[in-house]
Design a protein around this motif. Structure first.
Motif, PDB file in Angstrom:
ATOM      1  N   GLU A  15       1.117  -1.201   0.284  1.00 48.89           N
ATOM      2  CA  GLU A  15       0.209  -0.242  -0.376  1.00 48.89           C
ATOM      3  C   GLU A  15       1.444   0.980   0.082  1.00 48.89           C
ATOM      4  OE1 GLU A  15      -3.709  -1.885   0.117  1.00 48.89           O
ATOM      5  OE2 GLU A  15      -3.131   0.489  -0.197  1.00 48.89           O
ATOM      6  N   GLY A  16       0.542   2.182  -0.782  1.00 47.60           N
ATOM      7  CA  GLY A  16       1.613   3.267  -0.628  1.00 47.60           C
ATOM      8  C   GLY A  16       2.583   3.559  -1.415  1.00 47.60           C
ATOM      9  N   GLN A  17       2.803   2.611  -2.061  1.00 51.18           N
ATOM     10  CA  GLN A  17       3.856   1.865  -2.940  1.00 51.18           C
ATOM     11  C   GLN A  17       3.487   1.945  -4.724  1.00 51.18           C
ATOM     12  OE1 GLN A  17       5.461  -1.446  -2.655  1.00 51.18           O
ATOM     13  NE2 GLN A  17       7.257  -1.183  -2.556  1.00 51.18           N
ATOM     14  N   ASN A  18       4.988   3.203  -4.679  1.00 53.40           N
ATOM     15  CA  ASN A  18       5.257   3.107  -6.603  1.00 53.40           C
ATOM     16  C   ASN A  18       6.115   1.518  -7.315  1.00 53.40           C
ATOM     17  OD1 ASN A  18       3.618   5.669  -6.381  1.00 53.40           O
ATOM     18  ND2 ASN A  18       5.431   6.621  -7.054  1.00 53.40           N
ATOM     19  N   VAL A  19       5.679   1.215  -8.056  1.00 52.71           N
ATOM     20  CA  VAL A  19       5.623   0.239  -8.283  1.00 52.71           C
ATOM     21  C   VAL A  19       6.505   0.135  -9.784  1.00 52.71           C
ATOM     22  CG1 VAL A  19       5.831  -1.862  -6.631  1.00 52.71           C
ATOM     23  CG2 VAL A  19       4.045  -1.331  -9.026  1.00 52.71           C
ATOM     24  N   THR A  20       7.360  -0.233 -10.589  1.00 56.30           N
ATOM     25  CA  THR A  20       7.634   0.122 -12.406  1.00 56.30           C
ATOM     26  C   THR A  20       8.471  -1.139 -12.581  1.00 56.30           C
ATOM     27  OG1 THR A  20       9.345   1.999 -11.849  1.00 56.30           O
ATOM     28  CG2 THR A  20       9.654   0.963 -14.402  1.00 56.30           C
ATOM     29  N   LEU A  21       6.951  -0.977 -14.162  1.00 59.99           N
ATOM     30  CA  LEU A  21       7.663  -2.503 -15.131  1.00 59.99           C
ATOM     31  C   LEU A  21       8.058  -2.173 -15.920  1.00 59.99           C
ATOM     32  CD1 LEU A  21       4.589  -2.993 -13.060  1.00 59.99           C
ATOM     33  CD2 LEU A  21       3.892  -3.570 -15.107  1.00 59.99           C
ATOM     34  N   SER A  22       9.140  -2.907 -16.053  1.00 61.34           N
ATOM     35  CA  SER A  22       9.925  -3.155 -17.442  1.00 61.34           C
ATOM     36  C   SER A  22       9.601  -3.474 -18.855  1.00 61.34           C
ATOM     37  CB  SER A  22      11.520  -3.281 -17.188  1.00 61.34           C
ATOM     38  OG  SER A  22      12.593  -3.337 -17.656  1.00 61.34           O
ATOM     39  N   CYS A  23       9.573  -3.299 -19.911  1.00 58.61           N
ATOM     40  CA  CYS A  23       9.386  -3.054 -20.910  1.00 58.61           C
ATOM     41  C   CYS A  23      10.983  -2.872 -22.063  1.00 58.61           C
ATOM     42  CB  CYS A  23       8.404  -2.814 -22.051  1.00 58.61           C
ATOM     43  SG  CYS A  23       8.118  -3.109 -23.258  1.00 58.61           S
TER      44      CYS A  23
END
Lengths: 113, 114
Positions: A15-23
């Protein structure tokens, strides 16, 4: 072999976290796309980019952000503002142009802890 | 704006039987149409596409589709189902000057029974 690589395959967000997905793509494609897939809803477009340093919002951009600093890369950040982020995320690329097929990566499954 | 309707969210076919997946589109201008297949926990793979020219399009794995403008349809068929055809299938449409943005149908899950 040329293709699209998405990482990680599975991702968990607190909760409250940003996450980054790679492409990343090595097809030398100009256009790149991010989709969200939920059961029974098909694929919905989040963001797309036709050229480096330019991108546009898709149908469900709220709570997401992207960048396109390199032709090969189109990372997607799921921000804390996205209240229902649990989904399967697919990245795609194409040569650009309306009649060109899109090529897809194998996806990232994001879940909430 | 264009849209796609896939009739039937689940289809069950016997091995060796005809596979028929229905797709109807809505577009005010000539469409470009695509069929994709998705296996569990994988991305989408292009089966076939219609852009211009011949209205009967042949794709990979023995699939074909026919563009019928009068019926606004692009149904996918395969004469004889194999167990390996069990997957989810998506129809998608785009049009000129749309930046290549695809509108997808909700998908049809195909189950193949022995």
């Amino acid at each position: 072999d040329g293709g699209i690589t998405q990482s990680p395959k599975y991702l968990f967000r607190k909760e409250g976290q940003n996450v980054t997905l790679s492409c990343e793509q090595n097809l030398n494609h100009d256009a790149m796309y991010w989709y969200r897939q939920d059961p029974g809803q098909g694929l919905r477009l989040i963001y797309y980019s036709q050229i480096v340093n330019d991108f546009q919002k898709g149908d469900i951009a709220e709570g997401y952000s992207v960048s396109r600093e390199k032709k090969e890369s189109f990372p997607l950040t799921v921000t804390s503002a996205q209240k229902n982020p649990t989904a399967f995320y697919l990245c795609a690329s194409s040569k650009g142009g309306d009649n060109q097929p899109q090529h897809f990566g194998d996806g990232t499954r994001l879940s909430i802890l | 704006a264009q849209s796609v309707t896939q009739l039937g969210s689940h289809v069950s076919v016997s091995e060796g039987a005809l596979v028929l997946l229905r797709c109807n589109y809505s577009s005010s201008v000539p469409p470009y149409l695509f069929w994709y297949v998705q296996y569990p926990n994988q991305g989408l793979q292009l089966l076939l596409k219609y852009t211009t020219g011949a209205t009967l399009v042949k794709g990979i794995n023995g699939f074909e589709a026919e563009f019928k403008k009068s019926e606004t349809s692009f149904h996918l068929t395969k004469p004889s189902a194999h167990m390996s055809d069990a997957a989810e299938y998506f129809c998608a449409v785009t049009v000129t000057d749309s930046w290549g943005k695809l509108q997808f149908g909700a998908g049809t899950q195909v189950v193949v029974t022995p």
